[in-house]
Write an enzyme that holds these catalytic residues in place. Structure first.
Site, PDB file in Angstrom:
ATOM      1  N   HIS A  61       0.843  -1.197   0.000  1.00  0.00           N
ATOM      2  CA  HIS A  61       0.000   0.000   0.000  1.00  0.00           C
ATOM      3  C   HIS A  61       0.875   1.242   0.000  1.00  0.00           C
ATOM      4  O   HIS A  61       2.095   1.163   0.200  1.00  0.00           O
ATOM      5  CB  HIS A  61      -0.960   0.002   1.195  1.00  0.00           C
ATOM      6  CG  HIS A  61      -0.303   0.064   2.539  1.00  0.00           C
ATOM      7  ND1 HIS A  61       0.504  -0.942   3.032  1.00  0.00           N
ATOM      8  CD2 HIS A  61      -0.344   1.017   3.517  1.00  0.00           C
ATOM      9  CE1 HIS A  61       0.923  -0.615   4.245  1.00  0.00           C
ATOM     10  NE2 HIS A  61       0.435   0.574   4.555  1.00  0.00           N
ATOM     11  N   ASP A  82       5.969   4.218   5.037  1.00  0.00           N
ATOM     12  CA  ASP A  82       6.847   3.228   5.642  1.00  0.00           C
ATOM     13  C   ASP A  82       6.840   1.910   4.875  1.00  0.00           C
ATOM     14  O   ASP A  82       7.520   0.961   5.279  1.00  0.00           O
ATOM     15  CB  ASP A  82       6.487   3.002   7.116  1.00  0.00           C
ATOM     16  CG  ASP A  82       5.041   2.618   7.334  1.00  0.00           C
ATOM     17  OD1 ASP A  82       4.189   2.997   6.518  1.00  0.00           O
ATOM     18  OD2 ASP A  82       4.746   1.933   8.343  1.00  0.00           O
ATOM     19  N   HIS A  83       6.118   1.873   3.747  1.00  0.00           N
ATOM     20  CA  HIS A  83       6.087   0.659   2.938  1.00  0.00           C
ATOM     21  C   HIS A  83       6.567   0.878   1.502  1.00  0.00           C
ATOM     22  O   HIS A  83       6.764  -0.111   0.780  1.00  0.00           O
ATOM     23  CB  HIS A  83       4.671   0.070   2.927  1.00  0.00           C
ATOM     24  CG  HIS A  83       4.252  -0.438   4.267  1.00  0.00           C
ATOM     25  ND1 HIS A  83       4.304  -1.769   4.619  1.00  0.00           N
ATOM     26  CD2 HIS A  83       3.811   0.222   5.364  1.00  0.00           C
ATOM     27  CE1 HIS A  83       3.896  -1.910   5.868  1.00  0.00           C
ATOM     28  NE2 HIS A  83       3.601  -0.711   6.340  1.00  0.00           N
ATOM     29  N   HIS A 143      -7.303  -1.633   5.636  1.00  0.00           N
ATOM     30  CA  HIS A 143      -6.444  -0.607   6.220  1.00  0.00           C
ATOM     31  C   HIS A 143      -7.019   0.762   5.858  1.00  0.00           C
ATOM     32  O   HIS A 143      -8.091   0.873   5.260  1.00  0.00           O
ATOM     33  CB  HIS A 143      -5.011  -0.781   5.706  1.00  0.00           C
ATOM     34  CG  HIS A 143      -3.979  -0.048   6.486  1.00  0.00           C
ATOM     35  ND1 HIS A 143      -3.976   0.009   7.867  1.00  0.00           N
ATOM     36  CD2 HIS A 143      -2.900   0.684   6.085  1.00  0.00           C
ATOM     37  CE1 HIS A 143      -2.955   0.732   8.272  1.00  0.00           C
ATOM     38  NE2 HIS A 143      -2.293   1.156   7.212  1.00  0.00           N
ATOM     39  N   ASP A 152      -0.274  -3.953   6.037  1.00  0.00           N
ATOM     40  CA  ASP A 152      -0.917  -3.658   7.308  1.00  0.00           C
ATOM     41  C   ASP A 152      -2.414  -3.990   7.181  1.00  0.00           C
ATOM     42  O   ASP A 152      -2.989  -3.832   6.108  1.00  0.00           O
ATOM     43  CB  ASP A 152      -0.787  -2.188   7.640  1.00  0.00           C
ATOM     44  CG  ASP A 152       0.656  -1.711   7.751  1.00  0.00           C
ATOM     45  OD1 ASP A 152       1.579  -2.489   7.473  1.00  0.00           O
ATOM     46  OD2 ASP A 152       0.863  -0.535   8.066  1.00  0.00           O
ATOM     47  N   HIS A 199       5.858  -5.652  12.030  1.00  0.00           N
ATOM     48  CA  HIS A 199       5.258  -4.315  12.024  1.00  0.00           C
ATOM     49  C   HIS A 199       4.974  -3.850  13.454  1.00  0.00           C
ATOM     50  O   HIS A 199       3.884  -3.399  13.790  1.00  0.00           O
ATOM     51  CB  HIS A 199       3.971  -4.292  11.190  1.00  0.00           C
ATOM     52  CG  HIS A 199       3.598  -2.913  10.739  1.00  0.00           C
ATOM     53  ND1 HIS A 199       2.683  -2.128  11.415  1.00  0.00           N
ATOM     54  CD2 HIS A 199       4.013  -2.162   9.686  1.00  0.00           C
ATOM     55  CE1 HIS A 199       2.555  -0.977  10.791  1.00  0.00           C
ATOM     56  NE2 HIS A 199       3.345  -0.960   9.747  1.00  0.00           N
TER      57      HIS A 199
END
Length: 301
Positions: free
Chosen positions: A60, A64-65, A140, A210, A268
């Site tokens: 996504h 942070d991804h 999410h 997530d 995570h």
């Protein structure tokens, strides 16, 4: 099947923790999953060859991804990469990466392909003769997918002693390895089970980060060999899960239990906690085969 954890912590990078990124090696293939800041530094630390990465899967569009992706794409060009690179991720990923390449005048030296995803249902996004990759729709704050990596069945192994005992010509070996029975000159039919051994069981890996707790992913990941599932919070902070759309370690364990997963890897983690071992302890009260990820950790199955 090898899982190299490059980063596994939530939100911001720190001097001693990195956001989400990992490398999966399966059936001779190497896949990069998510690409948080610092990914290319972690790749160097783990001595992973950049050139072997041909497919990158982004869950996504939270920083942070995927904020490390543009840097990695640019480094590939600086290193003179020639082989194609495929990026799979939510719609919008092509626009943001191409804009950054345009304004920095940093066009690639190789073919860069984007496979943008929009479906709310699970779909196959990559497939070759050895591996299939499907999406796992997650819940999410933005459109998010996990990914299921599955080995395809290998050929059966010849039982050479049995084949030679029946004096079967080598011309039939391929047919036998593909499961065929053999009819001898005297009319006898020799079943394939007498001439071969079963191939090793197919392995699979589900990456789920997530997401809020989402039981309807269970049929997609049923009997998975290894499940990586986010566990941002401990049970004491479960009240934050609904607003942030994350999970606790116990919730991740419940998914693993319902899916009959062989192994559970937690990741995570929120950095508010003193020790990630607390996540393992909580999850182990529900699911037995549980481990915790950590930057630089390698899992082999």
């Amino acid at each position: 099947m090898t899982i190299n954890i490059l980063g596994c912590y939530a939100a911001t990078p720190r001097t001693f923790t990195n956001p989400t990124s990992q490398v999966l090696e399966i059936k001779g293939r190497m896949f990069l999953i998510d690409c948080g800041e610092g990914t290319q530094v972690q790749l160097r630390k783990q001595k992973i060859k950049f050139g072997r990465i041909e497919h990158i899967f982004i869950s996504h569009l939270h920083g942070d991804h995927f904020y490390g992706l543009i840097g990695l794409i640019s480094t590939f060009a600086l290193l003179g990469r020639k082989n194609d690179l495929h990026v799979y991720g939510p719609k919008g990923i092509k626009e943001v990466i191409l804009l950054l390449l345009k304004v920095s005048n940093s066009w690639t030296t190789y073919n860069l392909y984007f496979h943008e995803l929009e479906s709310a249902e699970s779909e196959v996004v990559y497939e070759d003769e050895k591996v299939r990759v499907s999406t796992i729709p997650l819940r999410h704050r933005v459109y998010t997918n996990g990914y299921l990596f599955e080995e395809k069945p290998a050929e059966r192994t010849l039982n050479i002693e049995a084949v030679e005992a029946y004096e079967i010509d080598q011309a039939y070996y391929r047919k036998i390895k593909y499961g065929g029975d053999i009819t001898l000159e005297d009319g006898r039919v020799i079943p394939n089970a007498e001439l071969t051994f079963d191939p090793p069981p197919c392995k699979s890996y589900a990456f789920c980060s997530d997401t809020a707790y989402k039981e309807d992913i269970v049929p997609i990941i049923k009997d998975v060999t290894v499940l990586y599932h986010e566990s941002t919070f401990l049970e004491s902070e479960e009240r934050y899960c609904e607003t942030t759309m994350h999970c606790t370690a116990k919730q991740a364990a419940r998914i693993a239990l319902k899916a009959n997963a062989g192994n559970l890897i937690l990741g995570h983690f929120s950095t508010r906690y003193e020790s990630i071992d607390l996540f393992r302890e909580e999850a182990a009260t529900i699911f037995e085969n549980v481990d915790v990820a950590d930057d630089g950790k390698v899992f082999e199955y």
